[in-house]
Write a protein that holds these residues in place. Sequence first.
Motif, short mmCIF file in Angstrom:
data_model
loop_
_atom_site.label_atom_id
_atom_site.label_comp_id
_atom_site.label_asym_id
_atom_site.label_seq_id
_atom_site.Cartn_x
_atom_site.Cartn_y
_atom_site.Cartn_z
N ALA A 4 47.23 5.82 24.31
CA ALA A 4 47.58 5.70 25.75
C ALA A 4 47.83 7.08 26.17
N ILE A 5 47.48 7.11 27.47
CA ILE A 5 47.62 8.33 28.16
C ILE A 5 48.73 8.01 29.41
N ILE A 6 49.70 8.74 29.49
CA ILE A 6 50.82 8.55 30.48
C ILE A 6 50.71 9.61 31.16
N VAL A 7 50.89 9.32 32.47
CA VAL A 7 50.66 10.64 33.48
C VAL A 7 51.19 9.94 34.79
N ALA A 8 51.68 11.00 35.67
CA ALA A 8 51.82 10.71 37.06
C ALA A 8 50.85 12.02 37.76
N PHE A 9 50.37 11.36 38.75
CA PHE A 9 49.50 12.24 39.74
C PHE A 9 49.46 11.68 41.24
N GLU A 27 62.84 7.30 39.26
CA GLU A 27 62.14 5.95 38.98
C GLU A 27 61.06 6.44 38.01
N ASP A 28 60.34 7.44 38.35
CA ASP A 28 59.10 7.94 37.26
C ASP A 28 59.51 8.46 36.18
N LEU A 29 60.76 9.14 36.17
CA LEU A 29 61.52 9.72 34.70
C LEU A 29 61.91 8.69 34.05
N GLN A 30 62.26 7.41 34.66
CA GLN A 30 63.03 6.31 33.81
C GLN A 30 61.78 5.83 33.35
N TYR A 31 60.66 5.41 34.13
CA TYR A 31 59.50 4.67 33.57
C TYR A 31 58.84 5.44 32.33
N PHE A 32 58.81 6.77 32.27
CA PHE A 32 58.35 7.59 31.20
C PHE A 32 59.26 7.45 30.06
N LYS A 33 60.54 7.31 30.22
CA LYS A 33 61.38 7.52 29.20
C LYS A 33 61.42 5.68 28.67
N ALA A 89 43.55 6.42 16.81
CA ALA A 89 42.67 5.53 17.43
C ALA A 89 42.29 4.29 16.31
N ILE A 90 42.53 4.51 15.08
CA ILE A 90 42.57 3.53 14.09
C ILE A 90 43.69 3.06 13.50
N SER A 91 44.66 3.43 14.03
CA SER A 91 46.10 3.23 13.63
C SER A 91 46.78 1.80 14.10
N ASP A 92 47.70 1.48 13.68
CA ASP A 92 48.69 0.19 14.27
C ASP A 92 49.74 0.75 15.20
N GLU A 93 49.96 2.18 14.98
CA GLU A 93 50.80 2.83 15.90
C GLU A 93 50.53 3.23 17.25
N TRP A 94 51.25 3.11 18.31
CA TRP A 94 50.52 3.44 19.42
C TRP A 94 51.02 5.19 19.65
N LEU A 95 49.91 5.93 20.22
CA LEU A 95 49.99 7.50 20.51
C LEU A 95 50.12 7.58 21.88
N PHE A 96 51.32 7.89 22.61
CA PHE A 96 51.26 8.32 23.88
C PHE A 96 51.00 9.62 24.27
N VAL A 97 49.66 10.01 24.93
CA VAL A 97 49.43 11.46 25.32
C VAL A 97 50.13 11.82 26.55
N ALA A 98 50.80 12.93 26.55
CA ALA A 98 51.87 13.15 27.64
C ALA A 98 51.38 14.45 28.30
N GLY A 99 50.15 14.94 28.30
CA GLY A 99 49.74 16.34 28.98
C GLY A 99 49.77 17.44 28.14
N GLY A 100 49.30 18.35 28.63
CA GLY A 100 48.73 18.85 29.77
C GLY A 100 47.40 18.34 30.03
N SER A 101 46.74 18.89 31.20
CA SER A 101 45.33 18.70 31.68
C SER A 101 44.39 18.62 30.46
N CYS A 102 44.30 19.75 29.60
CA CYS A 102 43.38 19.80 28.50
C CYS A 102 43.61 18.88 27.32
N LEU A 114 45.81 3.54 30.07
CA LEU A 114 46.21 4.71 30.88
C LEU A 114 47.40 4.09 31.62
N LEU A 115 48.65 4.65 31.54
CA LEU A 115 49.74 4.33 32.49
C LEU A 115 50.09 5.37 33.38
N ILE A 116 49.40 5.15 34.63
CA ILE A 116 49.55 6.08 35.68
C ILE A 116 50.44 5.92 36.63
#
Length: 159
Positions: A4-9, A27-33, A89-102, A114-116
């Motif tokens: 999952a990608i988590i991003v604010a834009f 509220e965005d910081l609380q959501y991220f947490k 991608a083949i795991s049972d555990e979620w991976l949250f990608v938190a940046g940066g752009s690259c 995508l959690l936007i």
Amino acid sequence: MPVAIIVAFDEKQGIGITGKLPWHYREDLQYFKAKTINQIMLMGYETYQTLPIRPLPNRTTIVATRNHDIYDEGVTVTRDVEATLQQYAISDEWLFVAGGSCIYQYALPFAEQLLITQVPGEHDVDTWFPAWNQAEFEKISQEQGEYVCFEIYQRKEAK
């Protein structure tokens, strides 16, 4: 499956200026947490360096860097972002990608969600979220906060 990608834009998909967020919404910081607590997170080294507390408490943190001299207690370092993404991608555990752009660019092909956080307006930025094909995703939830809007997109199944 569970990347999952988590991003604010902002309205132009701007995400940062000089390595920092160009806005501050509690509220965005609380959501991220709330979304990342007790989860596994992947971020680039520059993003990691901007955190107010390193590593963030109650999360497993993976930092992507090519620098072989990087060591920080409580952090796993990866020098192969794509291999890390393939592993989760083949795991049972979620991976949250938190940046940066690259790192987001690497993660987009692997992302199931995508959690936007949509931040209103255009901000002075020097970094943007990479272009993504909205047709590949379906919006499954939207919640309007006091100042920002939280959206979750799910990758559509291949036909």
